[in-house]
Design an enzyme around this catalytic site. Structure first.
Site, PDB file in Angstrom:
ATOM      1  N   LYS A  21       0.878  -1.175   0.000  1.00  0.00           N
ATOM      2  CA  LYS A  21       0.000   0.000   0.000  1.00  0.00           C
ATOM      3  C   LYS A  21       0.913   1.222   0.000  1.00  0.00           C
ATOM      4  CE  LYS A  21      -4.141   2.011   1.999  1.00  0.00           C
ATOM      5  NZ  LYS A  21      -3.726   3.410   2.054  1.00  0.00           N
ATOM      6  N   GLU A  35      -0.696   5.235  -7.930  1.00  0.00           N
ATOM      7  CA  GLU A  35      -0.268   6.120  -6.851  1.00  0.00           C
ATOM      8  C   GLU A  35       0.946   6.934  -7.285  1.00  0.00           C
ATOM      9  OE1 GLU A  35      -2.242   5.675  -4.278  1.00  0.00           O
ATOM     10  OE2 GLU A  35      -1.245   6.419  -2.459  1.00  0.00           O
TER      11      GLU A  35
HETATM   12  S1  IVH Z   1      -6.518  -0.197  -4.977  1.00  0.00           S
HETATM   13  C1  IVH Z   1     -11.004  -0.198  -5.135  1.00  0.00           C
HETATM   14  N1  IVH Z   1      -3.976  -0.650  -4.497  1.00  0.00           N
HETATM   15  O1  IVH Z   1      -5.057   3.483  -0.962  1.00  0.00           O
HETATM   16  C2  IVH Z   1      -9.569  -0.236  -4.805  1.00  0.00           C
HETATM   17  N2  IVH Z   1      -4.950   1.342  -3.634  1.00  0.00           N
HETATM   18  O2  IVH Z   1      -8.123   3.736   0.242  1.00  0.00           O
HETATM   19  C3  IVH Z   1      -8.877   1.004  -5.222  1.00  0.00           C
HETATM   20  N3  IVH Z   1      -3.359   2.757  -2.404  1.00  0.00           N
HETATM   21  O3  IVH Z   1      -6.904   5.886  -2.568  1.00  0.00           O
HETATM   22  C4  IVH Z   1      -7.537   1.180  -4.685  1.00  0.00           C
HETATM   23  N4  IVH Z   1      -1.603   1.469  -2.681  1.00  0.00           N
HETATM   24  O4  IVH Z   1      -4.459   5.882  -3.050  1.00  0.00           O
HETATM   25  C5  IVH Z   1      -5.023   0.190  -4.311  1.00  0.00           C
HETATM   26  N5  IVH Z   1      -1.728  -1.180  -4.174  1.00  0.00           N
HETATM   27  C6  IVH Z   1      -2.767  -0.340  -3.998  1.00  0.00           C
HETATM   28  C7  IVH Z   1      -2.644   0.864  -3.287  1.00  0.00           C
HETATM   29  C8  IVH Z   1      -3.768   1.677  -3.115  1.00  0.00           C
HETATM   30  C9  IVH Z   1      -2.061   2.595  -2.166  1.00  0.00           C
HETATM   31  C10 IVH Z   1      -4.166   3.890  -1.934  1.00  0.00           C
HETATM   32  C11 IVH Z   1      -4.959   4.585  -2.995  1.00  0.00           C
HETATM   33  C12 IVH Z   1      -6.371   4.633  -2.498  1.00  0.00           C
HETATM   34  C13 IVH Z   1      -6.253   4.190  -1.084  1.00  0.00           C
HETATM   35  C14 IVH Z   1      -7.385   3.260  -0.763  1.00  0.00           C
END
Ligand code: IVH
Length: 714
Positions: free
Chosen positions: A148, A205
């Site tokens: 993340k 990101e």
């Molecule tokens: S997927 C429906 N994958 O985390 C799923 N998000 O609250 C959409 N983020 O706003 C997000 N790393 O900025 C996804 N490997 C990752 C991520 C990621 C960081 C952030 C992203 C998003 C927040 C989710």
């Protein structure tokens, strides 16, 4: 006040605090409280609202995601909303098990069947597909696990393969048009590689690497020291990245080095109209790579909860060494069929979860501000903190860098502060909560005399640092000089650590470096906590250290501006210590990579009679190295070749790779230029790799490097 009323008051206060924090975070890019504190307040409000639904208000921060649009950016409505993911705050492995269980339970649930009967559009009104049936029959669920990233979400819209728009997430429905700024990121293709569907939205990101963040702040500090009022430092990489993306002047944005990882899709031409027909998220990631996007090399497929747990643990072990900040990992159900079965609940997908790691920022209080004296006499204000668990360790000290920084942040004794510890970077106070300051707390100022030896403190023209003028007379400088002398990359004297050095200097046993070699068994064994065996071990280590190299010896002397690399350059260029000591600045300047400041520093050092005396005595006690041989480096196979290492190599640490290359006569540099001969790239290689590609410098991997070493490096 009855308890019902006091709960309502608390809920109102929590909402106000959370809204204020959200505004600072999302709209101003200047958060005051750490994320972990925000999460705590948020959970408290959620709990109150769950127990008292009548207290829930439409404007409660629990009821929305987002931030307002800054005046100046055009709003962009997302064709497919940018969702957020549910966060699992249980940082133990149980967090992964919980998620797996929830997914499994939902597929088999009464809730789903009822929703189907009622024709609820959020649930698929079709019988379970083959993947879901296999899961219900007991097959482990296939996932993709990813880091993340701690940056900000961006949606990139490509039409007929060309980048036409970049937008922030905003409130999930509407974001801001930041195309001009995003176009400056070299990692983002302006045109897709290979076959691309007519419409493609890529989600990912934007973040700032830790080294880029440190360098940016370093530049900002230098500008501030030079009186530039517009310069400011950033509290963390995410903030610096968010600030850069939402910077109204694209030229300013371009000055801030940003990076990008792709992790998903938004609107895409449907398969019926010739768009791609993906079956799994993993396929999506592979396609993103083939279109030219960076996708984290850490992402991997995982079967069932046990492999998610293993991923969580593996990434946690690497977290500190990663070149960028992560605040957790994300688990996503891999099969898109299953994702559709699972659907959403209150705008969050049931098929994904963020599993957190311990926070890298926390609140604590400042108990005192000490001033420490370093090897070169530099005075560093250090905040003594109430112990706090942050970034996986308990932190009690945090550097305030220098007076300018301490004043700018206005840290005072008694203050509540945000402490950050990320990676192997030393803990730092990033900001103060002014609301929590006690009346009468006084501003910090540097002492005018050294807190250790009482000598005058000076601040040189154009420099941010204060220095003690006591030199080797100052015990603090003596201690640091001794520790440096004994350190692993210098003379490598095992057992000569901080506690012992304190005793030796405080007890006046050691006044100058050569004194270390004059200590006898009797005087050593008489020291506190020094058993006969350790005394003998130390004497053995001292004896061993006498046989060294010229480069190590030069580095060990602690000459200002002479780091390990310069010491090696000097040793290679001059061959003997006498030649270096006799050299004028002009001759020193002939050394590759030695500039005027360094040359002047070396010349001044050896011009001091007391320094020459120390060198003579060190030679007299028996320190020796092979010298006078014909510039040996020129004969080595990699002589004259410059390498740059970037990313994580599969089997070698940076230090080991560097040592292997240098042993063959190569030079290892920190930055890529036209003069670089090879870039050795490992996993998560970043801006250096881009630079190499841009300049056409050959890029090799660890195997390629070993091939050049001619099989000599194992
Ligand atoms: S997927 C429906 N994958 O985390 C799923 N998000 O609250 C959409 N983020 O706003 C997000 N790393 O900025 C996804 N490997 C990752 C991520 C990621 C960081 C952030 C992203 C998003 C927040 C989710």
């Amino acid at each position: 006040m009855n308890s019902e009323a006091s709960i309502a008051t608390r809920a109102t206060a929590l909402r106000a605090a959370l809204n204020r924090a959200a505004y600072q975070y999302y709209t101003l890019d200047a958060p005051e409280i750490p994320d972990a504190e925000y999460d705590r307040l948020f959970s408290e409000l959620q709990a109150i609202e769950a127990a008292h639904p009548e207290l829930r208000t439409p404007d409660s921060p629990t009821q929305r995601v987002g931030g307002a649009v800054l005046p100046g950016f055009t709003p962009v409505r997302h064709a497919v909303p940018m969702l957020s993911i549910r966060t699992e705050t249980d940082t133990s492995p149980a967090g992964a098990e919980k998620f797996d269980e929830q997914v499994r339970n939902y597929l088999a649930s009464e809730q789903r069947r009822t929703a189907l009967k009622a024709g609820d559009a959020r649930h698929r009104a079709e019988p379970l597909g083959p993947v879901a049936q296999a899961v219900l029959a007991g097959q482990p669920i296939g996932y993709v696990a990813e880091p993340k990233f701690d940056g900000l979400a961006i949606s990139l819209r490509y039409e007929n393969g060309v980048l036409v728009q970049a937008a922030t997430r905003g409130d999930g429905e509407t974001g801001e048009d930041v195309t001009q700024n995003i176009r400056t990121l070299r990692q983002i293709p302006l045109r897709l590689a290979g076959d691309a569907p007519p419409v493609l939205e890529v989600r990912g990101e934007v973040y700032m690497r830790r080294d880029d963040f440190e360098a940016l702040n370093e530049r900002m500090r230098a500008r501030m020291a030079a009186g530039d009022k517009a310069a400011k430092t950033f509290v963390n990489p995410r903030n610096a990245a968010a600030g850069a993306v939402r910077q109204l002047d694209p030229a300013m944005a371009a000055e801030r080095p940003l990076s990008f990882f792709a992790y998903g899709l938004g609107e895409v031409t449907p398969p019926a109209d010739g768009g791609p027909d993906f079956q799994s998220h993993w396929q999506v990631l592979q396609a993103l790579k083939s279109w030219g996007f960076p996708v984290s090399a850490l992402a991997r497929q995982a079967q069932g909860a046990s492999e998610l747990i293993a991923f969580h643990a593996d990434v946690a072990a690497e977290r500190d060494q990663l070149p960028f900040d992560i605040d957790g990992v994300v688990y996503k159900v891999d099969a898109l069929e299953l994702q559709r079965e699972l659907g959403f609940v209150s705008r969050e997908p049931r098929w994904a979860v963020a599993h957190k790691y311990p926070a890298q920022e926390q609140l604590t209080t400042v108990q005192a501000i000490d001033v420490q004296v370093g090897r070169t006499g530099k005075l560093t204000p250090v905040a003594k903190l109430a112990p706090v668990f942050v970034g996986g360790v308990t932190v009690t000290n945090a550097t305030l860098h220098n007076e300018l920084e301490a004043r700018r942040k206005d840290v005072r004794v008694g203050d509540t502060v945000v402490v950050r510890r990320a990676g192997d970077v030393i803990p730092e106070v990033v900001s103060v909560l002014p609301d929590k300051r006690a009346a009468g707390a006084s501003e910090f100022s540097m002492p005018t005399h050294c807190p250790v030896c009482g000598s005058d403190v000076v601040r040189e023209e154009g420099e941010a640092d204060h220095r003690c003028t006591g030199g080797i007379f100052c015990p603090a400088q003596r201690k640091q000089a001794l520790l440096h002398f004994a350190s692993r990359r210098a003379l490598d004297i095992e057992g000569l650590g901080e506690k012992l050095v304190d005793q030796l200097v405080d007890g006046n046993v050691v006044r100058t470096l050569p004194d270390v070699y004059r200590m006898g068994f009797v005087s050593l064994a008489a020291l506190d906590r020094m058993a006969a065996k350790s005394a003998q071990n130390l004497l053995d280590a001292l004896e061993k250290s006498k046989q060294t190299t010229l480069a190590r010896f030069l580095f060990a002397l602690g000459i200002r501006h002479v780091g390990e690399t310069t010491a090696k350059d000097l040793a290679r260029h001059f061959g003997t210590l006498d030649a270096i000591m006799a050299a004028g600045t002009d001759q020193l300047l002939q050394t590759p990579d030695v500039g005027p400041v360094v040359a002047e520093s070396i010349h001044t050092f050896f011009a001091q009679p007391h320094n020459r005396e120390v060198v003579e005595q060190l030679r007299a006690v028996g320190i020796h190295w092979p010298e006078g041989e014909p510039a040996p480096a020129a004969l080595l196979p990699l002589a004259g070749k410059t390498f740059v290492l970037t990313g994580t190599l599969p089997t070698l640490s940076r230090d080991d790779a560097k040592a292997l290359l240098e042993a063959q006569g190569a030079k290892v540099s920190g930055s890529v230029s036209k003069k670089t001969h090879y870039v050795v790239a490992g996993e998560e290689a970043g801006s250096k790799l881009d630079k190499a590609r841009e300049l056409g410098v050959p890029v090799i991997d660890e195997d390629g490097m070993r091939a050049l070493l001619g099989g000599s490096g194992v």
